[in-house]
Design a protein around this motif. Structure first.
Motif, PDB file in Angstrom:
ATOM      1  N   ASP A   1      46.134  46.610  61.348  1.00  0.00           N
ATOM      2  CA  ASP A   1      45.621  45.416  62.039  1.00  0.00           C
ATOM      3  C   ASP A   1      44.287  45.731  62.713  1.00  0.00           C
ATOM      4  OD1 ASP A   1      47.903  43.885  61.397  1.00  0.00           O
ATOM      5  OD2 ASP A   1      48.953  44.538  63.216  1.00  0.00           O
ATOM      6  N   ARG A   2      44.217  46.890  63.372  1.00  0.00           N
ATOM      7  CA  ARG A   2      42.971  47.291  64.055  1.00  0.00           C
ATOM      8  C   ARG A   2      41.848  47.493  63.043  1.00  0.00           C
ATOM      9  NH1 ARG A   2      46.878  50.472  66.338  1.00  0.00           N
ATOM     10  NH2 ARG A   2      47.537  49.772  68.402  1.00  0.00           N
ATOM     11  N   ASP A   3      42.171  48.146  61.915  1.00  0.00           N
ATOM     12  CA  ASP A   3      41.164  48.395  60.877  1.00  0.00           C
ATOM     13  C   ASP A   3      40.621  47.085  60.321  1.00  0.00           C
ATOM     14  OD1 ASP A   3      41.518  51.104  61.211  1.00  0.00           O
ATOM     15  OD2 ASP A   3      42.768  51.365  59.424  1.00  0.00           O
ATOM     16  N   ARG A   4      41.505  46.090  60.085  1.00  0.00           N
ATOM     17  CA  ARG A   4      41.050  44.795  59.575  1.00  0.00           C
ATOM     18  C   ARG A   4      40.110  44.119  60.565  1.00  0.00           C
ATOM     19  NH1 ARG A   4      46.187  44.670  57.235  1.00  0.00           N
ATOM     20  NH2 ARG A   4      47.139  43.756  59.091  1.00  0.00           N
ATOM     21  N   ALA A   5      40.435  44.199  61.855  1.00  0.00           N
ATOM     22  CA  ALA A   5      39.570  43.591  62.874  1.00  0.00           C
ATOM     23  C   ALA A   5      38.207  44.270  62.900  1.00  0.00           C
ATOM     24  CB  ALA A   5      40.233  43.664  64.251  1.00  0.00           C
ATOM     25  N   VAL A   6      38.181  45.602  62.800  1.00  0.00           N
ATOM     26  CA  VAL A   6      36.916  46.342  62.799  1.00  0.00           C
ATOM     27  C   VAL A   6      36.086  45.965  61.569  1.00  0.00           C
ATOM     28  CG1 VAL A   6      35.893  48.652  62.598  1.00  0.00           C
ATOM     29  CG2 VAL A   6      37.739  48.241  64.242  1.00  0.00           C
TER      30      VAL A   6
END
Length: 194
Positions: free
Chosen positions: A16-21
């Motif tokens: 989820d964090r990677d997608r946001a970045v």
């Protein structure tokens, strides 16, 4: 409403964090975010605990187009020229770089990193291979054969940052240099006016 509230309160995963970045990097590459806004939001995204916190960071931005398409191989071939990959370029899984007496710069500071590793197969004579990194980008030159060449590696800041990209450079460098460094800092910073 209760379902929406419970969804935004869910704990965020690393994916989820990677997608946001990725969404933030693409938005910065499109000129929707300044460098300062990108830095602030990426820092917040990497430390976000819930899906709701991540949603707040990207609510005013378009979603990354259908997941980012990552190429298997990108090839750079040149003689006496200069090649630059910068801004929100999508990092492939592998690069083949063949260069004679030219410079190649790969700037990862705003790059879209959808895959966790990049292998660079290098055949370079003269010139410079320059990698501009950011926290979480790790470069390995152990598989590189050098002849009359110089390799200089400086990590990009925060040693405790989670690894987002592992770059392995293999092949040969003759009569040139490889420089791995963080982005340059400006000498003069302007303070915001009240």
């Amino acid at each position: 409403m209760a379902a929406e509230l419970s969804r935004t309160g869910l704990r965020a995963s690393d994916a989820d964090r990677d997608r946001a970045v990725d969404v933030l990097n693409v938005a910065a590459g499109d000129g929707r975010l300044t460098v300062e806004e990108l830095d602030e939001r990426v820092t917040a995204a990497l430390s976000a605990r819930t899906v709701g916190e991540l949603a707040e960071l990207t609510v005013d931005l378009p979603a990354a187009p259908g997941g980012v398409e990552v190429k298997d191989v990108v090839r750079i071939e040149q003689q006496g020229g200069s090649a630059v990959r910068g801004g929100a370029w999508v990092v492939p899984r592998r690069m083949e770089i063949e260069s004679s007496w030219g410079d190649v710069t790969l700037d990862f500071t705003q790059a879209v990193i959808a895959d966790g590793s990049l292998r660079i197969d290098l055949d370079m004579r003269g010139g410079t291979l320059r990698l501009v990194t950011r926290p979480g980008v790790v470069v390995d030159t152990d598989s590189l054969a050098i002849e009359y060449a110089k390799v200089r590696t400086r990590p990009a800041g925060d040693a405790g940052a989670p690894v987002v990209l592992r770059v392995e450079i293999a092949g040969r460098m003759q009569y040139g240099r490889i420089a791995v460094r963080p982005p340059r800092r400006t000498l003069f910073r302007t303070s915001p006016t009240p």
